[in-house]
Write an enzyme that holds these catalytic residues in place. Structure first.
Site, PDB file in Angstrom:
ATOM      1  N   TRP A 193       0.850  -1.189   0.000  1.00 33.32           N
ATOM      2  CA  TRP A 193       0.000   0.000   0.000  1.00 33.32           C
ATOM      3  C   TRP A 193       0.888   1.241   0.000  1.00 33.32           C
ATOM      4  O   TRP A 193       1.791   1.360   0.826  1.00 33.32           O
ATOM      5  CB  TRP A 193      -0.923   0.051   1.223  1.00 33.32           C
ATOM      6  CG  TRP A 193      -1.617   1.376   1.312  1.00 33.32           C
ATOM      7  CD1 TRP A 193      -2.608   1.823   0.496  1.00 33.32           C
ATOM      8  CD2 TRP A 193      -1.315   2.454   2.205  1.00 33.32           C
ATOM      9  NE1 TRP A 193      -2.954   3.112   0.839  1.00 33.32           N
ATOM     10  CE2 TRP A 193      -2.189   3.520   1.876  1.00 33.32           C
ATOM     11  CE3 TRP A 193      -0.406   2.621   3.250  1.00 33.32           C
ATOM     12  CZ2 TRP A 193      -2.166   4.750   2.561  1.00 33.32           C
ATOM     13  CZ3 TRP A 193      -0.379   3.832   3.933  1.00 33.32           C
ATOM     14  CH2 TRP A 193      -1.259   4.879   3.591  1.00 33.32           C
ATOM     15  N   GLU A 234      -3.166  -2.779  -2.521  1.00 29.23           N
ATOM     16  CA  GLU A 234      -4.308  -2.209  -1.809  1.00 29.23           C
ATOM     17  C   GLU A 234      -4.668  -0.822  -2.337  1.00 29.23           C
ATOM     18  O   GLU A 234      -3.855   0.101  -2.301  1.00 29.23           O
ATOM     19  CB  GLU A 234      -3.967  -2.125  -0.315  1.00 29.23           C
ATOM     20  CG  GLU A 234      -5.103  -1.606   0.553  1.00 29.23           C
ATOM     21  CD  GLU A 234      -4.711  -1.554   2.027  1.00 29.23           C
ATOM     22  OE1 GLU A 234      -3.497  -1.604   2.333  1.00 29.23           O
ATOM     23  OE2 GLU A 234      -5.614  -1.430   2.867  1.00 29.23           O
ATOM     24  N   LYS A 236      -7.176   2.710  -2.540  1.00 27.67           N
ATOM     25  CA  LYS A 236      -7.748   3.617  -1.548  1.00 27.67           C
ATOM     26  C   LYS A 236      -8.402   4.789  -2.254  1.00 27.67           C
ATOM     27  O   LYS A 236      -8.049   5.141  -3.369  1.00 27.67           O
ATOM     28  CB  LYS A 236      -6.620   4.101  -0.625  1.00 27.67           C
ATOM     29  CG  LYS A 236      -7.119   4.811   0.611  1.00 27.67           C
ATOM     30  CD  LYS A 236      -6.007   4.910   1.644  1.00 27.67           C
ATOM     31  CE  LYS A 236      -6.470   5.750   2.808  1.00 27.67           C
ATOM     32  NZ  LYS A 236      -5.528   5.748   3.909  1.00 27.67           N
ATOM     33  N   ASP A 270      -9.721  -3.116   1.464  1.00 31.08           N
ATOM     34  CA  ASP A 270      -9.799  -2.634   2.850  1.00 31.08           C
ATOM     35  C   ASP A 270     -11.188  -2.043   3.047  1.00 31.08           C
ATOM     36  O   ASP A 270     -11.647  -1.232   2.224  1.00 31.08           O
ATOM     37  CB  ASP A 270      -8.699  -1.591   3.089  1.00 31.08           C
ATOM     38  CG  ASP A 270      -8.668  -1.066   4.517  1.00 31.08           C
ATOM     39  OD1 ASP A 270      -9.730  -0.630   5.019  1.00 31.08           O
ATOM     40  OD2 ASP A 270      -7.595  -1.061   5.137  1.00 31.08           O
ATOM     41  N   HIS A 273     -11.712   1.766   2.647  1.00 33.14           N
ATOM     42  CA  HIS A 273     -11.065   2.482   1.550  1.00 33.14           C
ATOM     43  C   HIS A 273     -11.968   2.886   0.391  1.00 33.14           C
ATOM     44  O   HIS A 273     -11.492   3.128  -0.713  1.00 33.14           O
ATOM     45  CB  HIS A 273      -9.900   1.644   1.013  1.00 33.14           C
ATOM     46  CG  HIS A 273      -8.708   1.705   1.912  1.00 33.14           C
ATOM     47  ND1 HIS A 273      -7.450   1.338   1.515  1.00 33.14           N
ATOM     48  CD2 HIS A 273      -8.579   2.112   3.193  1.00 33.14           C
ATOM     49  CE1 HIS A 273      -6.614   1.508   2.511  1.00 33.14           C
ATOM     50  NE2 HIS A 273      -7.272   1.969   3.545  1.00 33.14           N
ATOM     51  N   HIS A 297      -8.494  -6.459   4.119  1.00 33.97           N
ATOM     52  CA  HIS A 297      -8.152  -5.717   5.325  1.00 33.97           C
ATOM     53  C   HIS A 297      -9.462  -5.441   6.044  1.00 33.97           C
ATOM     54  O   HIS A 297     -10.253  -4.600   5.616  1.00 33.97           O
ATOM     55  CB  HIS A 297      -7.420  -4.414   4.989  1.00 33.97           C
ATOM     56  CG  HIS A 297      -5.941  -4.586   4.950  1.00 33.97           C
ATOM     57  ND1 HIS A 297      -5.065  -3.546   4.861  1.00 33.97           N
ATOM     58  CD2 HIS A 297      -5.186  -5.715   5.026  1.00 33.97           C
ATOM     59  CE1 HIS A 297      -3.825  -4.025   4.873  1.00 33.97           C
ATOM     60  NE2 HIS A 297      -3.884  -5.327   4.960  1.00 33.97           N
ATOM     61  N   ASP A 305     -12.009   6.754   6.638  1.00 37.86           N
ATOM     62  CA  ASP A 305     -11.185   5.568   6.851  1.00 37.86           C
ATOM     63  C   ASP A 305     -10.548   5.638   8.242  1.00 37.86           C
ATOM     64  O   ASP A 305      -9.341   5.719   8.385  1.00 37.86           O
ATOM     65  CB  ASP A 305     -10.108   5.531   5.750  1.00 37.86           C
ATOM     66  CG  ASP A 305      -9.181   4.335   5.891  1.00 37.86           C
ATOM     67  OD1 ASP A 305      -9.643   3.285   6.376  1.00 37.86           O
ATOM     68  OD2 ASP A 305      -7.998   4.469   5.521  1.00 37.86           O
ATOM     69  N   ASP A 307     -10.390   3.528  10.719  1.00 36.66           N
ATOM     70  CA  ASP A 307      -9.756   2.333  11.279  1.00 36.66           C
ATOM     71  C   ASP A 307     -10.157   2.048  12.717  1.00 36.66           C
ATOM     72  O   ASP A 307      -9.317   1.762  13.566  1.00 36.66           O
ATOM     73  CB  ASP A 307      -8.225   2.410  11.137  1.00 36.66           C
ATOM     74  CG  ASP A 307      -7.791   2.234   9.695  1.00 36.66           C
ATOM     75  OD1 ASP A 307      -7.989   1.144   9.147  1.00 36.66           O
ATOM     76  OD2 ASP A 307      -7.269   3.195   9.096  1.00 36.66           O
ATOM     77  N   ASP A 337      -7.004  -4.738   9.940  1.00 37.62           N
ATOM     78  CA  ASP A 337      -6.319  -3.449   9.803  1.00 37.62           C
ATOM     79  C   ASP A 337      -7.117  -2.369  10.508  1.00 37.62           C
ATOM     80  O   ASP A 337      -7.986  -1.726   9.916  1.00 37.62           O
ATOM     81  CB  ASP A 337      -6.125  -3.101   8.317  1.00 37.62           C
ATOM     82  CG  ASP A 337      -5.297  -1.826   8.154  1.00 37.62           C
ATOM     83  OD1 ASP A 337      -4.680  -1.394   9.143  1.00 37.62           O
ATOM     84  OD2 ASP A 337      -5.269  -1.268   7.038  1.00 37.62           O
TER      85      ASP A 337
END
Ligand code: RNT
Ligand code: ZN
Length: 429
Positions: A193, A234, A236, A270, A273, A297, A305, A307, A337
């Site tokens: 990434w 990955e 995004k 992800d 993302h 992810h 995003d 997380d 993640d």
């Protein structure tokens, strides 16, 4: 902390009732438990120390538009602390686990070793530790939190020298991963990434993408046996400071992977993302007809995003339901993640991993054949009704039995263990 543990007899009794409930729907809970036991989940090291890593130079911020917020006491400050914290988390999670490292977690013995010079020996302690823990390692090159990432462009940088530095880093990372894969007898999953992008309206949105394409081609030109490593890329939508433009967009990586059939590069999805209301579960069936494998992810974005720690919500269940319904589970690598520095970090690991396993089990216990038949026959109210009933089905008793069989504290009682370590170790640091 006085959470009462269930007795083994209570757990078994609840399990047997659940077993009967699911058997009546044509589902064998033992098969589901077998599939759950065979599915590894990769715990990410970076939840343990807010994505700091141990590099011996000034890169203590995560950078690259990702951000761990909060300063809950007891953050691991070195590799030994991180490993002991991870051990506590691993003991509180049943089933097959892997451990996911980033390049910035290299141990260089106090020496400055730049990213393009790291080698497998800088991960020797991790490899020894992982073997002892019975977990395999996964790996990530770290294309952020570095002076040569400050411009916002790494592999897509217009400056050839900068690009070459990051290409070397990508290559070293894959060499490290291959050494891990060889040693552990199961491929090390490498996720690539890059944070590359711009805050506001770059005029040339094309040139960086061509550079990124070529840089990856160069990195992946080094061949390793798929027995040792598998690579994922990955995408995004945006990052903090890269709101307007992300070089490695979804379309970029879809095209990249599709046009490099001999490379066997996976897409990495992800959950945080994409556009805030866009979920990834429908992407599984969209790529399954074309892709051999997939890397996930598992994360939870709130408004962006962010997380957040993964929890047992619709997005998570839908994701695993699709993996199971599409028969893509065995072709998918599941990595977590998220990073929350505002709460006990071990608790974050355990909550998130257990939630992912519960969602997977929930999916494995779905009587999909009945639902499909309803759909085929046009009985869509029945389909909806059963889906609603299943939300309250006793799947949790099956998870508790899984914990019991794996000798992991069952139900609420694991909070006692968390509390003890938090008070006796983490908060005393
Ligand atoms: C960033 C990506 C990436 C990182 C980790 C640390 O938005 O999700 O996967 O979170 O590599
Ligand atoms: Zn990610």
């Amino acid at each position: 902390m006085p959470f009462k543990a269930m007795t083994a007899a209570e757990i078994k009794q609840r399990y047997e009732l659940a077993q009967k409930y699911f058997a009546d729907l044509g589902i064998d809970t033992e098969d589901a438990l077998k599939a759950l036991a065979a599915t590894p989940i990769s715990l990410h090291c970076w939840q343990g120390d807010d994505v700091h890593g141990f590099e011996v130079h000034d890169s203590s911020v995560s950078g690259g538009g990702i951000l761990s917020t909060g300063n809950y006491p007891g953050c691991a400050m070195n590799a030994d602390q991180l490993r002991s914290d991870a051990e506590v988390a691993l003991k509180l999670i049943p089933g097959l686990k892997r451990f996911n490292l980033h390049a910035i977690y290299a141990e260089t013995d106090g020496k400055v070793v730049d990213r393009d010079e790291i080698t497998p020996e800088h991960f020797a302690n991790w490899m020894k530790w992982a073997k002892k823990q019975g977990v395999a390692l996964d790996f990530n090159p770290t294309f952020f939190a570095h002076p040569l990432a400050n411009s916002g462009y790494t592999l897509s940088n217009a400056d050839k020298k900068v690009r070459e530095f990051w290409i070397r880093h990508g290559k070293q990372s894959r060499e490290i991963a291959a050494a891990m894969g060889k040693a552990q007898g199961t491929p090390c999953i490498v996720n690539h990434w890059v944070p590359d992008g711009a805050k506001d309206q770059p005029i040339d949105r094309l040139a960086p993408r061509k550079f990124l394409r070529d840089s990856y081609d160069e990195i992946f030109s080094v061949k390793y046996s798929p027995k040792y490593i598998r690579d994922g890329v990955e995408s995004k939508l945006f990052g903090i400071g890269a709101e307007d433009y992300t070089v490695g967009s979804h379309e970029f990586y879809m095209s990249y992977v599709a046009t490099r059939p001999n490379q066997d590069i996976m897409l990495t999805f992800d959950m945080g993302h994409f556009h805030p209301t866009e979920t990834i579960h429908d992407k599984i069936a969209s790529v399954a007809p074309f892709q051999k494998e997939l890397l996930l992810h598992v994360s939870r974005g709130i408004r962006w995003d962010s997380d957040h720690v993964v929890n047992f919500n619709d997005d998570l269940r839908n994701l695993f339901l699709q993996l199971v319904r599409c028969n893509f589970l065995s072709k998918t690598y599941i990595a977590l993640d998220f990073f929350d520095g505002s709460i006990d970090r071990i608790g974050a690991w355990v909550v998130g991993t257990r939630a992912a396993q519960k969602a997977l089990l929930f999916a494995l216990l779905e009587p999909t054949a009945i639902l499909k038949k309803f759909e085929k026959d046009g009985d869509n109210a029945m389909k909806l009704a059963l889906l609603e009933e299943l939300k309250g089905a006793p799947w949790e008793a099956v998870y508790d039995e899984f914990c019991r069989r794996n000798k992991v504290t069952v139900g609420n009682a694991w909070l006692n263990d968390l509390y003890d370590y938090d008070r006796k170790v983490a908060r005393k640091r």
